[in-house]
Design an enzyme around this catalytic site. Sequence first.
Site, PDB file in Angstrom:
ATOM      1  N   GLY A 216       0.829  -1.213   0.000  1.00 20.49           N
ATOM      2  CA  GLY A 216       0.000   0.000   0.000  1.00 20.49           C
ATOM      3  C   GLY A 216       0.859   1.256   0.000  1.00 20.49           C
TER       4      GLY A 216
ATOM      5  N   ARG B 131      13.297  10.282  -2.699  1.00 22.48           N
ATOM      6  CA  ARG B 131      14.183  11.450  -2.914  1.00 22.48           C
ATOM      7  C   ARG B 131      15.460  11.311  -2.074  1.00 22.48           C
ATOM      8  NH1 ARG B 131      14.619  16.158   0.154  1.00 22.48           N
ATOM      9  NH2 ARG B 131      15.198  18.068  -0.955  1.00 22.48           N
TER      10      ARG B 131
ATOM     11  N   GLY C 198       4.715  -7.461   4.004  1.00 21.14           N
ATOM     12  CA  GLY C 198       4.766  -8.294   2.794  1.00 21.14           C
ATOM     13  C   GLY C 198       5.989  -7.972   1.960  1.00 21.14           C
TER      14      GLY C 198
ATOM     15  N   ASP D 288      -0.070   1.935   8.623  1.00 14.45           N
ATOM     16  CA  ASP D 288      -0.541   1.107   9.745  1.00 14.45           C
ATOM     17  C   ASP D 288       0.374   1.147  10.979  1.00 14.45           C
ATOM     18  OD1 ASP D 288      -2.571   0.337   8.045  1.00 14.45           O
ATOM     19  OD2 ASP D 288      -1.539  -1.483   7.386  1.00 14.45           O
TER      20      ASP D 288
ATOM     21  N   ARG E  59     -17.347  15.510  14.632  1.00 12.59           N
ATOM     22  CA  ARG E  59     -17.701  15.915  16.000  1.00 12.59           C
ATOM     23  C   ARG E  59     -18.689  17.094  15.985  1.00 12.59           C
ATOM     24  NH1 ARG E  59     -17.092  13.737  21.146  1.00 12.59           N
ATOM     25  NH2 ARG E  59     -14.834  13.489  21.018  1.00 12.59           N
TER      26      ARG E  59
ATOM     27  N   ARG F 276     -24.878   7.111  14.058  1.00  6.41           N
ATOM     28  CA  ARG F 276     -24.449   7.188  12.653  1.00  6.41           C
ATOM     29  C   ARG F 276     -23.080   6.509  12.521  1.00  6.41           C
ATOM     30  NH1 ARG F 276     -28.882   8.703  12.626  1.00  6.41           N
ATOM     31  NH2 ARG F 276     -29.873  10.403  11.453  1.00  6.41           N
TER      32      ARG F 276
HETATM   33  O1  F6P Z   1      -1.683  -1.439   4.766  1.00 11.27           O
HETATM   34  C1  F6P Z   1      -2.275  -0.237   4.455  1.00 11.27           C
HETATM   35  C2  F6P Z   1      -3.768  -0.401   4.276  1.00 11.27           C
HETATM   36  O2  F6P Z   1      -4.307   0.871   3.933  1.00 11.27           O
HETATM   37  C3  F6P Z   1      -4.507  -0.999   5.456  1.00 11.27           C
HETATM   38  O3  F6P Z   1      -4.723  -0.083   6.488  1.00 11.27           O
HETATM   39  C4  F6P Z   1      -5.759  -1.496   4.771  1.00 11.27           C
HETATM   40  O4  F6P Z   1      -6.335  -2.569   5.496  1.00 11.27           O
HETATM   41  C5  F6P Z   1      -5.252  -1.969   3.434  1.00 11.27           C
HETATM   42  O5  F6P Z   1      -4.030  -1.291   3.204  1.00 11.27           O
HETATM   43  C6  F6P Z   1      -6.175  -1.713   2.282  1.00 11.27           C
HETATM   44  O6  F6P Z   1      -5.599  -2.242   1.146  1.00 11.27           O
HETATM   45  P1  F6P Z   1      -6.125  -1.960  -0.324  1.00 11.27           P
HETATM   46  O7  F6P Z   1      -5.772  -0.547  -0.695  1.00 11.27           O
HETATM   47  O8  F6P Z   1      -5.399  -2.953  -1.158  1.00 11.27           O
HETATM   48  O9  F6P Z   1      -7.601  -2.160  -0.310  1.00 11.27           O
END
Ligand code: F6P
Length: 325
Positions: free
Chosen positions: A14, A24, A107, A131, A158, A249
């Site tokens: 991600g 950079r 990963g 994360d 809020r 909500r």
């Molecule tokens: O690892 C980063 C992250 O944004 C997580 O917080 C989330 O669960 C996942 O990637 C979402 O992945 P994707 O963009 O492949 O749906």
Amino acid sequence: MTRLKKIAILTSGGDAPGMNAAIRAVTRTAIYNGLEVIGIKEGYRGMIEKKFTPLWSHDVSDIIQRGGTLLKTARCMEFKTEEGRQIAYNNLREIGVHGVVVIGGDGTFTGARIFNEEFDIPLVGIPGTIDNDLYGTDYTIGYDTALNTVVEAVDKIRDTASAHNRMFFVEVMGAEAGFIALRSGIAAGAEAIVIPEVSDEVEKLNKLLESGRRQKASNIVIVAEGDKEGGAYTLANKVKEHYPSYDIRITVLGHLQRGGSPSAFDRVTASRLGYAAVEALMDDQKSAMVGIQNNEIVLVPFRKAIKLHKSVNRDLLEIAQVLAT
Ligand code: F6P
């Protein structure tokens, strides 16, 4: 003397704000030290498909402030096979790359570790994920920006919660971990925070609801997407059933948490880690992540960064609970 002459760099998994600042820093530190730099597009897939592009100092101008990644990113299945990795290795040899900097998360480093074991090519990792779930580093690139994005969004929610005396369940990202939820929950003054690492959070939420004392007020419940209750919708629906008097909500913040201009903190962290990653390669490191612990740069073997579990800060948990009473 190092035989290092040409290094490559890629982003994988991600995207996270600050990855460009790291690209950079790696590029400019390498050039400063007389090394050539090759950018690999689309992560490990680009290694297999020869998506190589030379990077010069001017190629990384005007990117420190941008979210996403100049090099693009991907999650690549083929690199998980031996055949895929063999092709990737042959391609790197063909262009004379002697070391690779990989920016990503769990990963990405798992792939890097296997690749190093099989072909003895040095790889150094930079933790880049919103994360913040990697063992061995206090911060990952992108976490601080994502936190600020969440807090800005929750502040807005809020206003409505307060105007209507509503209870909002706000779901935040974080994969299997509650780091984003915990810190953003404290910063946004959440009334409850539900994270996968803590089992009695829902009980505590029930107690708050039973007491009825928050009924005529705004309530923000931050829910980590990986929580065991199944996310904000499931949790909110359960609460609705038991406490129909609460006006409820739900907001799932989703991918807006991944984008945007990186915070100053992420830019500096990325610059420090990018610089350190090149130094690590020049020092013959082969299979390690550069991280930050207590504001110092550290080297953590991939083996540990991948296998060991990062715990949430118990002090922060305690503070969150005390301040929500
Ligand atoms: O690892 C980063 C992250 O944004 C997580 O917080 C989330 O669960 C996942 O990637 C979402 O992945 P994707 O963009 O492949 O749906």
